[in-house]
Design a protein around this motif. Structure first.
Motif, PDB file in Angstrom:
ATOM      1  N   HIS A 167      -4.696   7.241   5.587  1.00  0.00           N
ATOM      2  CA  HIS A 167      -4.063   6.098   4.937  1.00  0.00           C
ATOM      3  C   HIS A 167      -2.733   5.759   5.590  1.00  0.00           C
ATOM      4  CE1 HIS A 167      -6.468   7.273   1.106  1.00  0.00           C
ATOM      5  NE2 HIS A 167      -7.128   6.411   1.841  1.00  0.00           N
ATOM      6  N   ASP A 168      -2.655   5.923   6.903  1.00  0.00           N
ATOM      7  CA  ASP A 168      -1.375   5.750   7.582  1.00  0.00           C
ATOM      8  C   ASP A 168      -1.369   4.567   8.541  1.00  0.00           C
ATOM      9  OD1 ASP A 168       1.236   6.655   7.724  1.00  0.00           O
ATOM     10  OD2 ASP A 168       0.876   7.851   9.516  1.00  0.00           O
ATOM     11  N   ASN A 219       3.682   5.796   3.291  1.00  0.00           N
ATOM     12  CA  ASN A 219       2.806   6.934   3.037  1.00  0.00           C
ATOM     13  C   ASN A 219       3.614   8.056   2.399  1.00  0.00           C
ATOM     14  OD1 ASN A 219       0.996   9.216   3.289  1.00  0.00           O
ATOM     15  ND2 ASN A 219      -0.118   8.023   4.820  1.00  0.00           N
ATOM     16  N   HIS A 276       9.783   5.630  -2.374  1.00  0.00           N
ATOM     17  CA  HIS A 276       8.769   4.749  -1.799  1.00  0.00           C
ATOM     18  C   HIS A 276       8.354   3.671  -2.796  1.00  0.00           C
ATOM     19  CE1 HIS A 276       8.771   7.061   1.718  1.00  0.00           C
ATOM     20  NE2 HIS A 276       7.481   7.344   1.857  1.00  0.00           N
ATOM     21  N   SER A 287       2.823  11.138   2.101  1.00  0.00           N
ATOM     22  CA  SER A 287       2.785  12.276   3.020  1.00  0.00           C
ATOM     23  C   SER A 287       1.641  12.071   4.004  1.00  0.00           C
ATOM     24  CB  SER A 287       2.588  13.605   2.281  1.00  0.00           C
ATOM     25  OG  SER A 287       2.414  14.663   3.214  1.00  0.00           O
ATOM     26  N   PRO A 288       1.933  11.716   5.245  1.00  0.00           N
ATOM     27  CA  PRO A 288       0.864  11.530   6.226  1.00  0.00           C
ATOM     28  C   PRO A 288       0.025  12.785   6.450  1.00  0.00           C
ATOM     29  CG  PRO A 288       2.904  10.546   7.013  1.00  0.00           C
ATOM     30  CD  PRO A 288       3.247  11.333   5.782  1.00  0.00           C
ATOM     31  N   ALA A 343       5.000  14.607  -0.771  1.00  0.00           N
ATOM     32  CA  ALA A 343       4.670  13.406  -1.535  1.00  0.00           C
ATOM     33  C   ALA A 343       5.563  13.275  -2.767  1.00  0.00           C
ATOM     34  CB  ALA A 343       3.195  13.443  -1.941  1.00  0.00           C
ATOM     35  N   TRP A 356       0.835  -1.205   0.000  1.00  0.00           N
ATOM     36  CA  TRP A 356       0.000   0.000   0.000  1.00  0.00           C
ATOM     37  C   TRP A 356       0.864   1.246   0.000  1.00  0.00           C
ATOM     38  CZ3 TRP A 356      -4.513   1.835  -1.102  1.00  0.00           C
ATOM     39  CH2 TRP A 356      -4.994   3.020  -0.527  1.00  0.00           C
ATOM     40  N   GLY A 397       0.195   5.008   0.481  1.00  0.00           N
ATOM     41  CA  GLY A 397      -0.873   5.895   0.918  1.00  0.00           C
ATOM     42  C   GLY A 397      -0.557   7.361   0.724  1.00  0.00           C
ATOM     43  N   PHE A 398      -1.563   8.173   1.029  1.00  0.00           N
ATOM     44  CA  PHE A 398      -1.428   9.632   0.997  1.00  0.00           C
ATOM     45  C   PHE A 398      -2.450  10.211   1.961  1.00  0.00           C
ATOM     46  CE2 PHE A 398      -2.815  13.808  -0.588  1.00  0.00           C
ATOM     47  CZ  PHE A 398      -1.598  14.474  -0.622  1.00  0.00           C
ATOM     48  N   ALA A 435      -3.113   5.077  -3.166  1.00  0.00           N
ATOM     49  CA  ALA A 435      -4.248   5.918  -2.797  1.00  0.00           C
ATOM     50  C   ALA A 435      -4.482   7.003  -3.845  1.00  0.00           C
ATOM     51  CB  ALA A 435      -3.999   6.551  -1.429  1.00  0.00           C
ATOM     52  N   SER A 475       2.819  -1.029   4.304  1.00  0.00           N
ATOM     53  CA  SER A 475       2.514   0.254   3.680  1.00  0.00           C
ATOM     54  C   SER A 475       3.598   1.286   3.880  1.00  0.00           C
ATOM     55  CB  SER A 475       1.192   0.807   4.225  1.00  0.00           C
ATOM     56  OG  SER A 475       1.344   1.231   5.571  1.00  0.00           O
TER      57      SER A 475
END
Length: 315
Positions: free
Chosen positions: A253-254, A261, A278, A263-264, A271, A246, A248-249, A293, A259
Motif C-alpha cells: 500500500h505504498d 503509509n 498522518h 508503516s511501509p 504505525a 489513502w 496505507g499499511f 487500509a 497517500s
C-alpha cells in the motif's frame, strides 16, 4: 534489569529513556511505566507492553513548573493550582503550547496536554536528568493490579521493558486529581489525592464537574472527544476510490497517489506512532474522505483499530 535508585541508577534510567526505552519508575503512589513522551515510537512501546486496548491520552511528567510551562499554556487558574500543589498528586489539563514537544500519540491527537510534577524525589531526579517530558501510566499490564514495588513490576513486565528503578515499596495512595483548565473553566475530571475543597479554596469558586461541562471523563488524562478528522473515514479499504486520500499499511500500500503509509514495513509499533499525525496531515489537506487500509487486529493493531473506529463514527 533492576537498577538501584542511586546516582548511577538514576543516570542509567534517564539514559534509557532518552534512547527510547521503557523503565519502571517509582512515584509517590505506584510504579509507572515510563517512556519519552516526545517520541511516538517510545509511547507506542508503553501500549505494547501494557497490552492497552485503546490510545487514551497519557499524563506527561515534568520535574518542575518551569518545564511544564514550556509544554502547556497556563491561565491564571492553572498557574495558581500548580504553584499551590506541585510537586504532588495533581494533574492539570491545559492547552498545548505552540512548541509543545509531547507527541500526538501521548496526547491522543488532542490540542491539550495533561501535565504533572510528581513529588517522589527519585522520579523528579530522573525527570530532570532525562530533560524531556516522560509519560508514565501504571507499570502493569492492562487489567492487572498496579505495581507498588520493583518486584511487582518485573513479575508483570519482565522481558517487555528495559529496566526498573528500584526505590523500594511505594506509599500506596489514591491517583492524582485531574483538573482541566480549558475553555469551560476549571473542571474536575477525576477526583484524587488533592481534595476538591482544597482546589476550590485556591481558585476561589466551585469546580465544575465533567458532566456539567459537557464532557465525559475517560481513564487518566483528558476527555472522551479524541481528535476526530473533518473528513469521512472509510475503514478496511482494499484501495482508494477516485477522489479519496489513502492511509496505507504495509509494502503493498505504498504506491498510491494522495497517500501516506502508517508503516511501509507493516510494523504496528511504527504505525501507532504515526497514526494521529498522518490522520491530521491528510485531513488538513482538505480531502472529503480518507480511505484506510485493513490493519491486523492483533497486538497494537487492536488499539489502532479502536482509534480508527472512533474516527469513522458518525458525528
Amino acid at each position: 534489569m533492576r537498577l538501584i535508585a542511586d546516582p548511577a541508577g538514576i543516570a542509567e534510567a534517564a539514559s534509557l529513556l532518552r534512547a527510547g526505552g521503557l523503565v519502571g519508575l517509582p512515584t509517590e503512589t505506584v510504579y509507572g511505566l515510563a517512556a519519552d513522551a516526545t517520541s511516538g515510537t517510545a509511547v507506542a512501546g508503553i501500549y505494547a507492553a501494557k497490552e492497552r486496548p485503546s490510545f487514551n491520552p497519557l499524563i506527561s511528567h515534568l520535574p518542575d513548573l518551569a518545564s511544564a510551562r514550556r509544554q502547556g499554556l497556563f491561565d491564571a487558574d492553572a498557574l495558581a493550582l500548580a504553584q499551590a500543589f506541585w510537586p504532588g498528586p495533581l494533574t492539570l489539563v491545559v492547552p498545548a503550547a505552540p512548541d509543545c514537544t509531547v507527541s500526538d500519540l501521548a496526547r491522543a491527537g488532542l490540542p491539550s496536554v495533561a501535565l504533572r510534577v510528581p513529588a517522589h524525589p527519585v522520579a523528579r531526579a530522573v525527570l530532570a536528568a532525562a530533560g524531556r517530558p516522560i509519560a508514565a501510566p501504571s507499570a502493569n499490564r492492562s487489567g492487572r493490579i498496579s505495581a507498588t514495588s520493583a518486584a511487582h513490576v518485573l513479575s508483570d513486565l519482565d522481558g517487555r521493558i528495559d529496566a526498573v528503578l528500584d526505590a523500594g515499596p511505594t506509599e500506596v495512595g489514591v491517583e492524582s486529581t485531574i483538573v482541566a483548565c480549558l475553555d469551560a473553566g476549571p473542571t474536575l475530571l477525576r477526583p484524587g489525592g488533592i481534595p476538591r475543597e482544597a482546589i476550590e479554596a485556591v481558585i476561589g469558586r466551585p469546580l465544575a464537574n465533567a458532566g456539567e461541562a459537557g464532557h465525559a471523563p475517560i481513564s487518566p488524562g483528558l476527555l472522551a472527544s479524541h481528535y476526530a478528522p473533518a473528513a469521512k473515514v472509510r475503514l478496511e479499504a482494499e484501495a482508494p476510490r477516485e477522489g479519496e486520500a489513502w492511509l496505507g499499511f504495509g509494502p503493498e500500500h505504498d504506491t498510491y497517489p494522495l497517500s501516506l503509509n502508517l508503516s511501509p514495513t507493516g510494523d504496528l509499533r511504527e504505525a501507532a506512532s504515526h497514526l494521529f499525525g498522518h490522520l491530521r496531515q491528510l485531513d488538513t489537506a482538505g480531502w472529503a474522505t480518507i480511505a484506510v487500509a485493513r490493519i491486523p487486529e492483533e497486538g497494537l493493531g487492536e488499539a489502532i483499530n479502536d482509534r480508527l473506529r472512533r474516527a469513522a463514527a458518525p458525528r
